[in-house]
Design an enzyme around this catalytic site. Structure first.
Site, short mmCIF file in Angstrom:
data_model
loop_
_atom_site.label_atom_id
_atom_site.label_comp_id
_atom_site.label_asym_id
_atom_site.label_seq_id
_atom_site.Cartn_x
_atom_site.Cartn_y
_atom_site.Cartn_z
N ASN A 214 0.85 -1.19 0.00
CA ASN A 214 0.00 0.00 0.00
C ASN A 214 0.88 1.24 0.00
O ASN A 214 2.11 1.14 0.01
CB ASN A 214 -0.96 -0.02 1.19
CG ASN A 214 -0.21 -0.11 2.49
OD1 ASN A 214 0.54 0.78 2.85
ND2 ASN A 214 -0.40 -1.21 3.21
N ASP A 284 -4.11 -6.21 4.62
CA ASP A 284 -5.13 -7.08 5.23
C ASP A 284 -5.11 -8.49 4.66
O ASP A 284 -5.58 -9.42 5.30
CB ASP A 284 -6.53 -6.45 5.01
CG ASP A 284 -6.71 -5.20 5.86
OD1 ASP A 284 -6.21 -5.21 7.01
OD2 ASP A 284 -7.30 -4.22 5.38
N LYS A 348 -11.47 -3.21 18.72
CA LYS A 348 -10.10 -3.70 18.94
C LYS A 348 -9.59 -3.37 20.35
O LYS A 348 -8.41 -3.55 20.62
CB LYS A 348 -9.17 -3.13 17.86
CG LYS A 348 -9.64 -3.53 16.45
CD LYS A 348 -8.64 -3.16 15.39
CE LYS A 348 -9.17 -3.49 14.01
NZ LYS A 348 -8.14 -3.65 13.01
N1 CTP Z 1 -3.92 -3.30 11.86
C1 CTP Z 1 -3.24 -4.40 12.34
N2 CTP Z 1 -3.29 -5.58 11.65
C2 CTP Z 1 -3.98 -5.69 10.49
C3 CTP Z 1 -4.66 -4.57 9.99
C4 CTP Z 1 -4.61 -3.38 10.69
O1 CTP Z 1 -2.61 -4.29 13.40
N3 CTP Z 1 -3.98 -6.83 9.85
C5 CTP Z 1 -3.91 -2.05 12.64
C6 CTP Z 1 -3.26 -0.86 11.96
O2 CTP Z 1 -1.89 -0.77 12.30
C7 CTP Z 1 -4.07 0.30 12.52
C8 CTP Z 1 -5.42 -0.27 12.80
O3 CTP Z 1 -5.25 -1.69 12.83
O4 CTP Z 1 -3.53 0.78 13.73
C9 CTP Z 1 -6.48 0.03 11.79
O5 CTP Z 1 -6.01 -0.29 10.50
P1 CTP Z 1 -6.95 -0.12 9.23
O6 CTP Z 1 -6.25 -0.67 8.04
O7 CTP Z 1 -7.47 1.29 9.17
O8 CTP Z 1 -8.18 -1.02 9.66
P2 CTP Z 1 -8.55 -2.51 9.46
O9 CTP Z 1 -8.74 -3.08 10.82
O10 CTP Z 1 -7.60 -3.22 8.59
O11 CTP Z 1 -9.99 -2.39 8.80
P3 CTP Z 1 -10.39 -2.02 7.28
O12 CTP Z 1 -9.18 -2.27 6.42
O13 CTP Z 1 -11.51 -2.94 7.01
O14 CTP Z 1 -10.81 -0.57 7.31
#
Ligand code: CTP
Length: 409
Positions: A214, A284, A348
């Site tokens: 990303n 993700d 979370k």
């Molecule tokens: N995060 C994490 N592990 C993952 C995905 C995200 O620890 N596999 C953490 C990121 O470091 C951040 C927070 O979760 O602090 C939110 O990340 P974000 O990408 O905005 O959210 P997601 O939980 O992945 O949800 P979505 O992508 O569906 O918005």
């Protein structure tokens, strides 16, 4: 010159320049300090003027350069007020073996050495000289003497030297010098905290040459690491692949590639932390079957199907085991920003979430600036307008301190 105000804003800094080849780099230091809002006064020794002219320093600092013993009393715009009385800090860069030796032995035979002897403000030496000179027993003994007397001292950097040799003796980078100067002024309000920070993207391989990643540059997480360390915290940085330099040499850094690597590193180290800040933009999904060899185009099909599998949710896992650690997450959103962020904070088990709009131009992913909303567990939120990532990092760490103080009550 665009000024980016930091804690150096309105600080009166004297920069003493002595006669080493690195004197030309001090021009950039003066410029950098001025850009950060400091009012810089340059004092040059006679030998320094063999390398750079006073006019250069006068132009970049906007102040008269002092290079004669009695010049200050004959028409300088600060009149009879002695420089060292108005100063907040005296930096000597480059500091030659000569000035180190003179100050260590109480010699005051020009304006700069007289000022060092007379001042009560912190004096910070940034040595630069030939490797053998730096290693000589006399310079080492004098350096130690200065440290013992309470003077601040930076180690020279290693690398190619202007005299054609290689080794220790280079002037550290301007960024490193400025970081050390900011350090001198910083309030150590995070002393005693151990902060684990994740930063950057993760990269998930499709085959040996292709990947899913990303747009995260790592700048926000690196800025938090740098400022937290500056404010006295013990910091560990776990970073995905970025093009950035380690923000400070006193921050241990673990480099990882994939989300699974990041998860393993975080799980290995989180127990020591009192605060965990998850700035990383974790991918993700990863490829379910990563190919060992480069995937070739086959047949006439215009499509290639990739089967993706969910990566571990690192912060989600931390939320379950965090106990009394403070857990801070980021929410990178493009729509319904606050709503999504609050949902993540609750789901979370976070103490703070930092929401940012990654679709807005000029902020967020890759940019030098950011604009965020800091949301507390109680629902209280604070909008932080567009500013540099260093300044945003300060505000986020202020919010962390607020949580720490609340807990202590
Ligand atoms: N995060 C994490 N592990 C993952 C995905 C995200 O620890 N596999 C953490 C990121 O470091 C951040 C927070 O979760 O602090 C939110 O990340 P974000 O990408 O905005 O959210 P997601 O939980 O992945 O949800 P979505 O992508 O569906 O918005």
């Amino acid at each position: 010159m665009e000024k980016r105000f930091t804690m150096l804003k309105n600080k009166e800094i004297i920069v003493g320049v002595t006669g080493g080849i690195a004197a030309y780099k001090t021009v950039e230091l003066v410029r950098g300090l001025s850009r950060r809002g400091a009012n810089v006064h340059v004092v040059m020794t006679k030998n320094a003027m063999e390398f750079v002219t006073p006019l250069t320093f006068q132009t970049v600092s906007g102040n008269t350069v002092i290079h004669e013993m009695f010049e200050l009393f004959t028409g300088s715009k600060i009149g009879h007020i002695t420089l060292s009385d108005i100063a907040d800090l005296l930096v000597i860069a480059p500091a030659t073996a000569n000035i180190i030796g003179k100050v260590a032995n109480g010699i005051a035979d020009d304006f700069l050495t007289t000022m060092v002897m007379a001042t009560t403000v912190p004096v910070f030496f940034v040595p630069s000289m030939n490797t053998k000179m730096w290693g000589s027993p006399m310079v080492q003994a004098n350096t130690q003497k200065l440290k013992d007397a309470g003077y601040k001292m930076m180690e020279p950097a290693s690398g190619d030297l202007a005299c054609g040799t290689e080794g220790k003796g280079r002037l550290p980078t301007i960024e490193e010098i400025m970081e050390n100067i900011e350090d001198i002024f910083a309030v150590k309000d995070l002393a005693g905290e151990r902060i684990l920070i994740t930063a950057g993207p993760t990269t998930e391989y499709i085959d040996p040459v292709r990947c899913i990643t990303n747009k995260s540059s790592g700048k926000m997480g690196y800025a938090i690491a740098k400022i937290a360390r500056r404010r006295g915290a013990e910091v560990m940085l776990i970073t995905g692949p970025t093009a950035l330099q380690l923000p400070r040499t006193d921050i241990p850094m673990i480099q990882v590639t994939t989300a699974c690597d990041m998860r393993d590193a975080v799980m290995e180290h989180y127990k020591r932390a009192t605060v965990i800040i998850k700035t990383a933009a974790v991918a993700d999904f990863k490829c379910r079957n990563e190919a060992c060899q480069k995937i070739k185009k086959k047949g006439d099909s215009n499509y290639l199907m990739l089967e993706l599998e969910k990566n571990p949710d690192i912060i989600g896992e931390l939320g379950k085991v965090k106990e009394d650690r403070i857990l801070v997450g980021f929410a990178a959103e493009t729509d319904n920003i606050l709503e999504h962020a609050v949902e993540k904070l609750k789901k979370k088990n976070l103490d703070l979430i930092i929401a940012n709009n990654v679709a807005k131009a000029g902020i967020g992913f890759g940019a030098d600036d950011n604009e965020v909303t800091i949301i507390e567990k109680s629902g209280v939120s604070k909008e932080v307008p567009k500013m540099s990532k260093d300044e945003i990092a300060q505000t986020i760490l202020d919010a962390v301190i607020k949580v720490i103080k609340k807990r202590k009550k």
